[in-house]
Design a protein around this motif. Structure first.
Motif, mmCIF file in Angstrom:
data_model
loop_
_atom_site.group_PDB
_atom_site.id
_atom_site.type_symbol
_atom_site.label_atom_id
_atom_site.label_comp_id
_atom_site.label_asym_id
_atom_site.label_seq_id
_atom_site.Cartn_x
_atom_site.Cartn_y
_atom_site.Cartn_z
ATOM 1 N N ARG A 30 0.838 -1.183 0.000
ATOM 2 C CA ARG A 30 0.000 0.000 0.000
ATOM 3 C C ARG A 30 0.886 1.252 0.000
ATOM 4 N N GLY A 31 0.364 2.332 -0.600
ATOM 5 C CA GLY A 31 1.130 3.569 -0.581
ATOM 6 C C GLY A 31 0.516 4.612 -1.478
ATOM 7 N N PRO A 32 1.023 5.814 -1.547
ATOM 8 C CA PRO A 32 2.142 6.282 -0.719
ATOM 9 C C PRO A 32 1.737 6.404 0.751
ATOM 10 N N LEU A 33 2.698 6.178 1.619
ATOM 11 C CA LEU A 33 2.424 6.142 3.043
ATOM 12 C C LEU A 33 2.609 7.513 3.684
ATOM 13 N N GLU A 34 1.627 7.889 4.526
ATOM 14 C CA GLU A 34 1.736 9.138 5.266
ATOM 15 C C GLU A 34 2.735 8.951 6.410
ATOM 16 N N ARG A 35 2.616 7.789 7.059
ATOM 17 C CA ARG A 35 3.531 7.455 8.160
ATOM 18 C C ARG A 35 3.898 5.988 8.037
ATOM 19 N N MET A 36 5.086 5.665 8.488
ATOM 20 C CA MET A 36 5.562 4.281 8.359
ATOM 21 C C MET A 36 6.620 4.009 9.404
ATOM 22 N N ILE A 37 6.933 2.736 9.597
ATOM 23 C CA ILE A 37 8.123 2.419 10.379
ATOM 24 C C ILE A 37 9.114 1.748 9.432
ATOM 25 N N LEU A 38 10.334 1.699 9.853
ATOM 26 C CA LEU A 38 11.354 1.049 9.024
ATOM 27 C C LEU A 38 11.779 -0.235 9.718
ATOM 28 N N GLU A 39 11.593 -1.347 9.015
ATOM 29 C CA GLU A 39 12.077 -2.620 9.546
ATOM 30 C C GLU A 39 13.201 -3.092 8.642
ATOM 31 N N PHE A 40 14.389 -3.141 9.181
ATOM 32 C CA PHE A 40 15.586 -3.473 8.392
ATOM 33 C C PHE A 40 15.629 -2.609 7.137
ATOM 34 N N ASN A 41 15.367 -1.309 7.327
ATOM 35 C CA ASN A 41 15.403 -0.311 6.254
ATOM 36 C C ASN A 41 14.280 -0.417 5.240
ATOM 37 N N ALA A 42 13.338 -1.348 5.435
ATOM 38 C CA ALA A 42 12.202 -1.459 4.530
ATOM 39 C C ALA A 42 10.997 -0.770 5.156
ATOM 40 N N PRO A 43 10.291 0.074 4.366
ATOM 41 C CA PRO A 43 9.123 0.748 4.917
ATOM 42 C C PRO A 43 7.974 -0.233 5.188
ATOM 43 N N VAL A 44 7.344 -0.078 6.339
ATOM 44 C CA VAL A 44 6.203 -0.916 6.694
ATOM 45 C C VAL A 44 5.090 0.021 7.167
ATOM 46 N N CYS A 45 3.873 -0.174 6.610
ATOM 47 C CA CYS A 45 2.770 0.707 6.989
ATOM 48 C C CYS A 45 2.347 0.422 8.427
ATOM 49 N N LEU A 46 1.599 1.366 9.002
ATOM 50 C CA LEU A 46 1.240 1.241 10.407
ATOM 51 C C LEU A 46 0.321 0.043 10.668
ATOM 52 N N ASP A 47 -0.542 -0.283 9.686
ATOM 53 C CA ASP A 47 -1.419 -1.445 9.864
ATOM 54 C C ASP A 47 -0.601 -2.730 9.928
ATOM 55 N N CYS A 48 0.355 -2.875 9.035
ATOM 56 C CA CYS A 48 1.194 -4.081 9.046
ATOM 57 C C CYS A 48 2.086 -4.115 10.289
ATOM 58 N N ALA A 49 2.382 -2.932 10.850
ATOM 59 C CA ALA A 49 3.227 -2.872 12.039
ATOM 60 C C ALA A 49 2.383 -2.960 13.317
ATOM 61 N N ASP A 50 1.084 -3.238 13.171
ATOM 62 C CA ASP A 50 0.166 -3.320 14.317
ATOM 63 C C ASP A 50 0.079 -2.018 15.103
ATOM 64 N N LEU A 51 0.225 -0.893 14.399
ATOM 65 C CA LEU A 51 0.100 0.413 15.044
ATOM 66 C C LEU A 51 -1.079 1.198 14.456
ATOM 67 N N GLY A 52 -1.829 0.536 13.597
ATOM 68 C CA GLY A 52 -2.893 1.218 12.855
ATOM 69 C C GLY A 52 -4.015 1.758 13.724
ATOM 70 N N HIS A 53 -4.162 1.226 14.936
ATOM 71 C CA HIS A 53 -5.244 1.675 15.809
ATOM 72 C C HIS A 53 -4.875 2.931 16.594
ATOM 73 N N LEU A 54 -3.624 3.349 16.501
ATOM 74 C CA LEU A 54 -3.193 4.524 17.271
ATOM 75 C C LEU A 54 -3.582 5.819 16.552
ATOM 76 N N VAL A 55 -3.775 6.877 17.346
ATOM 77 C CA VAL A 55 -4.120 8.174 16.760
ATOM 78 C C VAL A 55 -2.965 9.152 16.971
ATOM 79 N N PHE A 56 -2.872 10.104 16.038
ATOM 80 C CA PHE A 56 -1.769 11.055 16.067
ATOM 81 C C PHE A 56 -2.092 12.235 16.980
ATOM 82 N N LEU A 57 -1.136 12.547 17.838
ATOM 83 C CA LEU A 57 -1.243 13.722 18.710
ATOM 84 C C LEU A 57 -0.053 14.618 18.410
ATOM 85 N N PRO A 58 -0.298 15.767 17.749
ATOM 86 C CA PRO A 58 0.831 16.641 17.405
ATOM 87 C C PRO A 58 1.518 17.158 18.663
#
Ligand SMILES: [Zn+2]
Length: 155
Positions: A22-50
């Motif tokens: 999926r992409g382009p990604l607004e936010r992601m994590i890097l696993e071994f330098n590969a981009p992973v979306c928040l849903d695949c990283a099990d963070l998709g349920h979190l909300v952003f607090l600036p």
């Protein structure tokens, strides 16, 4: 929780999830330098607090069993800058409630302090007026009141 909080990156260029594509990604994590979306990283349920509200941020973080730091690379400064946090929605809601209650308590305290000061001013004015009338018995009572109010306001 002793785990180190995951770092979520806001990519500067268009990135796709290396797992679900999926992409382009607004936010992601890097696993071994590969981009992973928040849903695949099990963070998709979190909300952003600036970032910005220190008390709200601290409370939301403390209330979240899982949270993440959100950063973006600043090319000009050649470093990552903190954008805010991803926190659990319920924790954020609770933190907002607590901060609001605090703000209301502060407002109530300010109102009480103002009332107390006003009452004290009135007492001081009355005492001054009595003293002026005692020292200058020929002073008209209205005039003594004016002088006392003026002196009391000046502290
Ligand atoms: Zn994905």
């Amino acid at each position: 929780m002793d785990l180190v909080a995951p770092v979520v990156v806001e990519p500067l260029r268009s990135r796709r999830c290396s797992e679900c594509r999926r992409g382009p990604l607004e936010r992601m994590i890097l696993e071994f330098n590969a981009p992973v979306c928040l849903d695949c990283a099990d963070l998709g349920h979190l909300v952003f607090l600036p970032r910005g509200d220190t008390a709200l941020t601290r409370r939301a973080r403390e209330g979240s069993t899982l949270w993440a730091v959100v950063v973006r690379h600043n090319r000009r400064r050649t470093r990552y800058e903190r954008r805010g946090l991803l926190v659990e929605e319920a924790a954020l809601a609770e933190a907002e409630r607590t901060c609001l209650a605090d703000a209301e308590a502060r407002a109530r305290r300010r109102a009480r302090d103002a009332e107390r000061r006003a009452a004290l001013d009135a007492e001081v004015t009355a005492a001054l007026r009595a003293e002026i009338l005692r020292l200058f018995p020929s002073c008209p009572a209205d005039r003594a009141g004016e002088i006392a109010a003026h002196a009391s306001a000046k502290g």
